[in-house]
Design an enzyme around this catalytic site. Structure first.
Site, PDB file in Angstrom:
ATOM      1  N   SER A 138      -8.992 -21.665 105.390  1.00 40.76           N
ATOM      2  CA  SER A 138     -10.253 -22.394 105.532  1.00 40.76           C
ATOM      3  C   SER A 138      -9.958 -23.877 105.527  1.00 40.76           C
ATOM      4  O   SER A 138      -8.902 -24.318 105.044  1.00 40.76           O
ATOM      5  CB  SER A 138     -11.179 -22.052 104.362  1.00 40.76           C
ATOM      6  OG  SER A 138     -12.287 -22.928 104.300  1.00 40.76           O
TER       7      SER A 138
ATOM      8  N   TYR B 245     -13.596 -20.979  95.672  1.00 41.41           N
ATOM      9  CA  TYR B 245     -13.249 -20.733  97.072  1.00 41.41           C
ATOM     10  C   TYR B 245     -12.070 -21.598  97.498  1.00 41.41           C
ATOM     11  O   TYR B 245     -11.093 -21.109  98.076  1.00 41.41           O
ATOM     12  CB  TYR B 245     -14.473 -21.024  97.946  1.00 41.41           C
ATOM     13  CG  TYR B 245     -14.262 -20.723  99.411  1.00 41.41           C
ATOM     14  CD1 TYR B 245     -14.226 -19.417  99.876  1.00 41.41           C
ATOM     15  CD2 TYR B 245     -14.105 -21.757 100.333  1.00 41.41           C
ATOM     16  CE1 TYR B 245     -14.045 -19.139 101.225  1.00 41.41           C
ATOM     17  CE2 TYR B 245     -13.921 -21.491 101.676  1.00 41.41           C
ATOM     18  CZ  TYR B 245     -13.887 -20.176 102.117  1.00 41.41           C
ATOM     19  OH  TYR B 245     -13.694 -19.917 103.440  1.00 41.41           O
TER      20      TYR B 245
END
Length: 255
Positions: free
Chosen positions: A142, A155
């Site tokens: 990501s 995350y």
């Protein structure tokens, strides 16, 4: 160019969103594609759509946090097709919060899927890749694996770990003929993201705010991530390994 004819691929988290787009793109490029997801019914729907389009696809139910299940899947697939050509570790989960707002159980949950899931799948399929002196692993990281994102502590922590796993595996197995890369998307307009936006008091404002993170002015489409995955999976990218491939609409340009 960018063909996967006669190659065998497996995509985790492929029942929807980015994973489903990658499975579709790989199948259209000629791969025999295993559509893997904890949601077996969703995986079956995606696989059936690909079969209806004339592709070769097989649905399997798979929880990447279950190391034994990952090993069994590797044994089953290898017995049918030999060593896997392309493994895409796409399955992932997220959460919102700072360290003060994040329970330890949330961090453990994200770690189990986002990090240990990649570890489990790679460890299951790598031995046969090494034995055959070929293989290609693509991990889904990501933009949150290369930049900090506000209120996304768990995350970002796990996605930074995915980037580290990618680089370490690439170094360790280059001599074995294995390439390992990761894709680092910005905000992707998946059905899941669309559903979350719809929950905001002002969905249109939320959509504009999320789109504005990318300097190109919009969110990324799942098929744009799939196109990058196809390139990394193809022989044309044979000199690319250990890379964190940014597809972020320019999010990181000024960082």
């Amino acid at each position: 160019m960018f063909q996967l004819t006669n190659k065998t691929a497996l995509v985790t988290g492929a029942a929807s969103g980015i994973g489903a787009s990658i499975a579709k793109t790989f199948t259209q490029a000629g791969a025999i594609t295993y559509v893997a997801d904890r949601d077996l019914e969703g995986a079956k729907r995606v696989a059936q759509d690909l079969l209806d389009q004339g592709g070769k696809a097989i649905a399997i139910g798979l929880d990447v946090t279950d190391e034994a299940a990952c090993s069994q899947s590797a044994a089953d697939i290898t017995s049918r097709h030999g060593a896997l050509d392309v493994l895409v570790n796409n399955a992932g989960v997220g959460s919102i919060g700072t360290i003060l707002q994040t329970p330890g159980t949330d961090l453990d949950r994200l770690y189990a899927v986002n990090v240990r899931g990649v570890f489990n799948m790679a460890k299951a399929f790598l031995p046969d890749m090494v034995a055959s002196k070929r293989g290609n692993i693509i991990n889904m990281a990501s933009i949150g694996g290369v930049l900090g994102i506000r209120d996304r502590l768990a995350y970002c922590t796990t996605k930074f770990a995915v980037v580290g796993l990618t680089k370490s595996m690439a170094l360790d197995h280059a001599a074995d003929g294995i390439r390992v890369n990761c894709i680092c998307p910005g905000r992707v307009e998946t059905p899941f993201v669309q559903a979350r936006i719809a929950e905001y008091p002002d969905p249109e404002a939320a959509y504009r705010e999320m789109s504005a993170t990318q300097i190109l002015g919009r969110m990324i489409k799942p098929d744009e991530i799939a196109a990058a995955a196809l390139y990394l999976a193809s022989d044309e990218s044979h000199m690319i390994t250990g890379t964190a491939f940014l597809i972020d609409g320019g999010w990181s340009a000024g960082k």
